[in-house]
Design a protein around this motif. Sequence first.
Motif, PDB file in Angstrom:
ATOM      1  N   UNK A 239       0.743  -1.034  -0.044  1.00 16.56           N
ATOM      2  CA  UNK A 239       0.113  -0.036   0.256  1.00 16.56           C
ATOM      3  C   UNK A 239       1.002   1.263   0.182  1.00 16.56           C
ATOM      4  N   UNK A 240       0.866   2.193  -1.073  1.00 17.69           N
ATOM      5  CA  UNK A 240       1.660   3.029  -1.270  1.00 17.69           C
ATOM      6  C   UNK A 240       0.806   4.554  -1.198  1.00 17.69           C
ATOM      7  N   UNK A 241       1.237   5.492  -0.288  1.00 10.45           N
ATOM      8  CA  UNK A 241       0.547   6.692  -0.233  1.00 10.45           C
ATOM      9  C   UNK A 241       1.621   7.699   0.207  1.00 10.45           C
ATOM     10  N   UNK A 242       1.668   8.967   0.036  1.00  7.94           N
ATOM     11  CA  UNK A 242       0.342   9.731  -0.886  1.00  7.94           C
ATOM     12  C   UNK A 242       0.934   9.523  -2.499  1.00  7.94           C
ATOM     13  N   UNK A 243       0.017   9.080  -3.168  1.00 10.16           N
ATOM     14  CA  UNK A 243       0.392   8.809  -4.344  1.00 10.16           C
ATOM     15  C   UNK A 243      -0.262   9.843  -5.340  1.00 10.16           C
ATOM     16  N   UNK A 244       0.510  11.003  -5.113  1.00  5.00           N
ATOM     17  CA  UNK A 244      -0.258  12.163  -6.258  1.00  5.00           C
ATOM     18  C   UNK A 244      -0.152  12.091  -7.517  1.00  5.00           C
ATOM     19  N   UNK A 245      -1.105  12.244  -8.161  1.00 10.23           N
ATOM     20  CA  UNK A 245      -1.330  12.255  -9.778  1.00 10.23           C
ATOM     21  C   UNK A 245      -1.974  10.672  -9.919  1.00 10.23           C
ATOM     22  N   UNK A 246      -2.071   9.719  -9.012  1.00  7.33           N
ATOM     23  CA  UNK A 246      -2.659   8.346  -9.227  1.00  7.33           C
ATOM     24  C   UNK A 246      -3.952   8.420 -10.272  1.00  7.33           C
ATOM     25  N   UNK A 247      -4.833   9.092  -9.858  1.00 10.51           N
ATOM     26  CA  UNK A 247      -5.921   9.205 -10.542  1.00 10.51           C
ATOM     27  C   UNK A 247      -5.813   9.407 -12.222  1.00 10.51           C
ATOM     28  N   UNK A 248      -4.683   9.948 -12.595  1.00 11.75           N
ATOM     29  CA  UNK A 248      -4.264  10.162 -13.988  1.00 11.75           C
ATOM     30  C   UNK A 248      -3.345   9.225 -14.427  1.00 11.75           C
TER      31      UNK A 248
END
Length: 381
Positions: free
Chosen positions: A133-142
Motif C-alpha cells: 500500500x503506497x501513499x500519498x500517490x499524487x497524480x495516481x488518478x491520472x
Amino acid sequence: MRESTEFVEAAAALRPVLERDQAAGDRDRRLSDDVMAAMRDAGMFRMFVPSSFGGLELGLRTSVDALAALAHGDPSASWVVMILGAADLVVAQMPSDAQQEIYADGPDTHVCVVLTPHATAERVDGGWRMSGEWVPASGCLHSSWGVFGFPIAEGDVGVAAVPFSDLRVKDTWHTVGMRATGSNLVVGQDIFVPDHRVMRLADAIAGPLGTGARFRSALVPTVLTYMTGPYLGMASSALEHVMSKAHKRPVSFTTYQRQSDSPAFQIAIAEATAKLDVARLLAHSCASLVDDHAMAGTFPDYETRARHRLHAAHAVRQCGEAVEMLVSAHGAAAVAESSPLSVLLRDMQTALRHAMINPSWNMEACGRALLGVEPNIVALL
C-alpha cells in the motif's frame, strides 16, 4: 538538456484554464480533464521524459520556473506535474526494456511515484512477487503506471514499475490543502513484477545510470531542486494578490485608508519579497549546481549533496514564511473561502509537510555531513 523561456511562457499561458477549474478540482479532489488535457497539449508532462521517447529533457531552471508559473493558476496542478516528472526521472534510471514498455503509448504517459517501501516482497523465478500500500500517490488518478518502493532485503530498498491495471486506488485523500492532487492510497495485492522493471534504489541514488546529460545528474538533488517550483509559485502568487489590493484596502482600526500607505505594511511587503527573492536565487543556484555536474559528467560529493539539500529546504521554508507574512499583512479577509489567499495558505501548509523538505531533518543531515558525524539520518542524498 536545454533551457527554454518559451516553455516557461507556455506554462504561464495555462493560468486562465487552471484558475477557472481550480475550485472544481478542490471540490472533486482531482484535476479536471480539461486541465490535464491543457497541460498535456502544452508539453508539461514531457519535461523529464527521455528524448528517445519524445521527451524534452529540459534543464532544471526551466523546469522549476515552469512549475512556479503553473502554481500561479493552481498549486495542485503544479504539484501533480512535479510528481509525475519526478517519476519520469526515476524511470529514466531503469533498464531500457522497462522504459520501452512504460512509454509504449507515447511521452505523455503518466507515471506516479512513491518510494517508501510500504510493501512485502519475495524473490520468485524471473522477478518479484509483492503486495503493498503506497501513499500519498499524487497524480495516481491520472496515471497508467506507478513506480513504488519495496524491500529487497534487510535495509535494502528496490523500486518496481507497475501498471495500474494491476493496482487499485482507495479514496483516502481527504485533506485541508492540495486537495486536487488526488494523492490517494494505491494498493497492490500479489503482483508479479519482472526483473526488467525493478532496480535498487541505492543504485539510482549512488550514481546516475541513464543516458543523456539530463539523466547523468544525481537523482535526489535533481528531484529536490524540481520540488521547489510549486512553492515558489505559491509565494509569488500570494505576493501578487496582496499587492494588487494594497491601494484599495484600508488598515482596520487605524487612520490608514490604504494599506499601501502604512509603513508596517510596506515593511511586510519588502520582507516577503526578500524571502521570495532568496528562495528563487537558492532554487536557481541548486539547478545550476546539479546541471553543471550533469554536463561535466561528474557526481557531486557527499558534503555537496547535503548542502544542496539544505539549500532546497531553506528555499521552501522561505516561501512558506513569505505566505504567512502576506496573509497576516492582508488581514482577516485572507481566510475567506472566496479569497485566493485561503487556497494558497491551505495548499502551502499542506505542501510544507512533505518529508523530503522538512527543514529540521535537512539541517541536521547537513550539519552531520559538514562535521563528519556518522551515520547520517537521511539515506536520500
